[in-house]
Design a protein around this motif. Structure first.
Motif, PDB file in Angstrom:
ATOM      1  N   PHE A  92       0.828  -1.210   0.000  1.00 38.38           N
ATOM      2  CA  PHE A  92       0.000   0.000   0.000  1.00 38.38           C
ATOM      3  C   PHE A  92       0.860   1.257   0.000  1.00 38.38           C
ATOM      4  N   ALA A  93       1.913   1.258   0.816  1.00 43.93           N
ATOM      5  CA  ALA A  93       2.776   2.437   0.894  1.00 43.93           C
ATOM      6  C   ALA A  93       3.430   2.698  -0.455  1.00 43.93           C
ATOM      7  N   PHE A  94       3.910   1.639  -1.091  1.00 43.70           N
ATOM      8  CA  PHE A  94       4.536   1.777  -2.401  1.00 43.70           C
ATOM      9  C   PHE A  94       3.535   2.317  -3.427  1.00 43.70           C
ATOM     10  N   LEU A  95       2.338   1.776  -3.420  1.00 41.93           N
ATOM     11  CA  LEU A  95       1.304   2.237  -4.357  1.00 41.93           C
ATOM     12  C   LEU A  95       0.909   3.681  -4.089  1.00 41.93           C
ATOM     13  N   SER A  96       0.898   4.076  -2.811  1.00 39.51           N
ATOM     14  CA  SER A  96       0.531   5.455  -2.491  1.00 39.51           C
ATOM     15  C   SER A  96       1.543   6.428  -3.084  1.00 39.51           C
ATOM     16  N   GLY A  97       2.788   5.957  -3.243  1.00 43.74           N
ATOM     17  CA  GLY A  97       3.790   6.786  -3.900  1.00 43.74           C
ATOM     18  C   GLY A  97       3.404   7.062  -5.340  1.00 43.74           C
ATOM     19  N   GLY A  98       2.842   6.042  -5.989  1.00 46.51           N
ATOM     20  CA  GLY A  98       2.347   6.219  -7.350  1.00 46.51           C
ATOM     21  C   GLY A  98       1.207   7.217  -7.380  1.00 46.51           C
ATOM     22  N   LEU A  99       0.334   7.103  -6.399  1.00 50.16           N
ATOM     23  CA  LEU A  99      -0.789   8.033  -6.275  1.00 50.16           C
ATOM     24  C   LEU A  99      -0.287   9.458  -6.115  1.00 50.16           C
ATOM     25  N   LEU A 100       0.743   9.598  -5.295  1.00 44.74           N
ATOM     26  CA  LEU A 100       1.321  10.912  -5.051  1.00 44.74           C
ATOM     27  C   LEU A 100       1.880  11.527  -6.326  1.00 44.74           C
ATOM     28  N   SER A 101       2.596  10.732  -7.103  1.00 44.39           N
ATOM     29  CA  SER A 101       3.179  11.302  -8.319  1.00 44.39           C
ATOM     30  C   SER A 101       2.091  11.680  -9.320  1.00 44.39           C
ATOM     31  N   LEU A 102       1.002  10.927  -9.347  1.00 45.05           N
ATOM     32  CA  LEU A 102      -0.133  11.283 -10.204  1.00 45.05           C
ATOM     33  C   LEU A 102      -0.742  12.600  -9.747  1.00 45.05           C
TER      34      LEU A 102
END
Lengths: 142, 154
Positions: B14-24
């Motif tokens: 989840f933390a790793f995916l949230s990083g993707g969310l952040l960059s979006l």
């Protein structure tokens, strides 16, 4: 120049501070409500700032802006929510490592997709090093 | 002090995916900032976030994890202030000789250094965690990899 360097470092310091404060608030009222307060307080703070920089002149040409540009706020809610939820579970360091890794890899993939990557080899090397860094976390010494 | 060797992998994912969310999110807010300016973009993002989070609060029936029963300290409400401040600060250094790349690289460094300190000292009462040598290695890999991406890939 060194003042600029300090400002950029301080930027990172503020980010970590913001995340840990929201995490603490989340321990009391839940991570989602913490995200709500994050946005409310941020909004109130930004009102005088925006007034200072452009006196709300952009309110006039709102119709020119593509609709998706307004969704950034929704993504931010989810991000702050997940951040405040995960930090007590992972710790701030692990959370920071993983968020940065996800950020860098995702934005590089996106840049590659839209043709903004000029040098493929450094992009691949950098990505692999980041992935290796994430995977290092699996081998926790006892 | 306690160690955290047995964190369920789902949190890591989840933390790793949230990083993707952040960059979006940064991409989208950045697009808005191009049409307006960064302070207006941040104001809008926070503004949209208020009713959206309120809506989610109304819809989210599952009780959230809360380990503290007493009232939250006043300083814990200030996260939003520092978050909004980073956007203003970033806009300043982006447009300087440091540029976007230099700003991001140094910001990552500042983030990681402070996170180590906060975790090891248990500041702000979230948790106190032993920093393992492995954590330092992880951080070095992440920072080196990020710098290669930032400075040599584009």
């Amino acid at each position: 120049m060194s003042f600029l360097i300090f400002l950029a470092l301080f930027n990172g310091i503020l980010i970590s501070l913001s995340r840990i404060l929201n995490a603490r608030l989340g321990l009391h009222i839940g991570a989602l409500r913490s995200s709500f307060w994050n946005h409310l307080v941020g909004f109130l703070f930004l009102i005088p700032v925006v007034f200072y920089f452009n006196r709300f002149s952009f309110a006039q040409n709102l119709q020119d802006i593509p609709l998706y540009a307004w969704t950034g706020g929704a993504l931010g809610v989810v991000f702050v929510w997940s951040s405040s939820w995960l930090i007590p579970k992972l710790g701030l360091t692990q959370s920071t490592i993983l968020v940065i890794a996800g950020q860098m890899i995702f934005s590089s993939v996106l840049d590659f997709w839209i043709g903004k990557i000029d040098s493929l080899v450094p992009a691949l090397v950098g990505t692999l090093i980041i992935i290796a860094g994430v995977l290092l976390g699996k081998r926790r010494p006892s | 002090m306690f160690t955290d060797l047995h964190v369920p992998k789902i949190y890591t994912i989840f933390a790793f995916l949230s990083g993707g969310l952040l960059s979006l999110m940064i991409l989208i807010n950045g697009k808005l900032a191009l049409h307006t300016d960064s302070s207006w973009s941040s104001l809008t993002a926070h503004f949209v976030g208020i009713p959206f989070s309120a809506l989610l609060i109304g819809l989210w029936v599952q009780k959230e994890d809360t380990s503290r029963n007493e009232s939250p300290p006043l300083w814990s409400f200030m996260g939003g202030l520092f978050g909004a401040l980073t956007v203003i600060l970033a806009a300043t250094t982006f447009n300087s000789s440091l540029g976007v790349s230099g700003t991001i690289a140094l910001s990552l460094l500042g983030q990681t250094l402070l996170s180590l300190i906060i975790d090891s000292k248990g500041w702000f009462g979230v948790a106190q965690r032993t920093i393992h040598r492995n954590d330092i290695f992880q951080l070095i890999f992440i920072l080196v990899g990020s710098c290669i991406l930032i400075f040599w890939a584009r």
